[in-house]
Scaffold this active site. Sequence first.
Site, PDB file in Angstrom:
ATOM      1  N   SER A   3       0.822  -1.202   0.000  1.00 30.20           N
ATOM      2  CA  SER A   3       0.000   0.000   0.000  1.00 30.20           C
ATOM      3  C   SER A   3       0.862   1.260   0.000  1.00 30.20           C
ATOM      4  O   SER A   3       1.677   1.454  -0.894  1.00 30.20           O
ATOM      5  CB  SER A   3      -0.942  -0.050   1.207  1.00 30.20           C
ATOM      6  OG  SER A   3      -1.940   0.931   1.124  1.00 30.20           O
ATOM      7  N   HIS A  22      -2.909  -1.335  -4.630  1.00 27.62           N
ATOM      8  CA  HIS A  22      -4.379  -1.313  -4.651  1.00 27.62           C
ATOM      9  C   HIS A  22      -4.877   0.118  -4.554  1.00 27.62           C
ATOM     10  O   HIS A  22      -4.116   1.030  -4.215  1.00 27.62           O
ATOM     11  CB  HIS A  22      -4.954  -2.162  -3.510  1.00 27.62           C
ATOM     12  CG  HIS A  22      -4.608  -1.647  -2.143  1.00 27.62           C
ATOM     13  ND1 HIS A  22      -5.211  -0.542  -1.586  1.00 27.62           N
ATOM     14  CD2 HIS A  22      -3.717  -2.084  -1.226  1.00 27.62           C
ATOM     15  CE1 HIS A  22      -4.719  -0.328  -0.392  1.00 27.62           C
ATOM     16  NE2 HIS A  22      -3.803  -1.242  -0.141  1.00 27.62           N
TER      17      HIS A  22
END
Length: 236
Positions: free
Chosen positions: A122, A145
């Site tokens: 992330s 993501h």
Amino acid sequence: MCVNENELPEENDCESTDDNRPRDSVTAMGSVITHRGDRVIYCLTVIGQIEGHYILPPSNKTTKYEHVIPSLLAIDEDEDIDGLLVLLNTSGGDVEAGLAIAEMISGMKKPSVSLVLGGGHSIGIPLAVACDRSFIVSTASMTVHPVRTTGLTVGAPQTYRYLQKMQDRIIRFTVENSHITDERYRELVLNTGELATDIGTVLEGKEAVDCGLIDSVGTLSDATDALYEMIDNCGE
């Protein structure tokens, strides 16, 4: 958890070399100042979750941005420290806190190298690519993501635009500080065939290098060798 500016070793806290430069020293919070000959590096650990404006539960391992940011300034201004090694094993966390740390690292005058161990997921991705050179061990992974939000969400176009702008900031920083293209990164972010309950992509060590996100697959010794070489080149 990382050290703050008050936990950087004072001159009398660690043994000195003949030219009064600090020898290896472990700080109270686990980060390390070490050396090879007269070249000194500071090792900064980024672990657990990146904590933002809200304090996470005591059971969570966290990296606190209000500690790391002043530490990076102190490291960059310390004449006794020649370079920065960042070791990452993070699940991600607060986007703005992570970007703030990443911007600080990318703006440092001194050479910096990152090594992803375990995971650099992330918002850990911008942190990894913020250094002058990045490494990842073969067994580590990185999850790309879209931005997520928690708490009250207003179902309005403005909410979507806000999240989209935040995602664009992450992508722009990552693309500018790595070799991946904007198009390829967005493909990884919006991949629907990888994660069971989400969209995105999990990249293992070599995959992260092949797509241009990370510079090299390597070990701790590879990362430290590269950093010392960069320090030597800066001194020429």
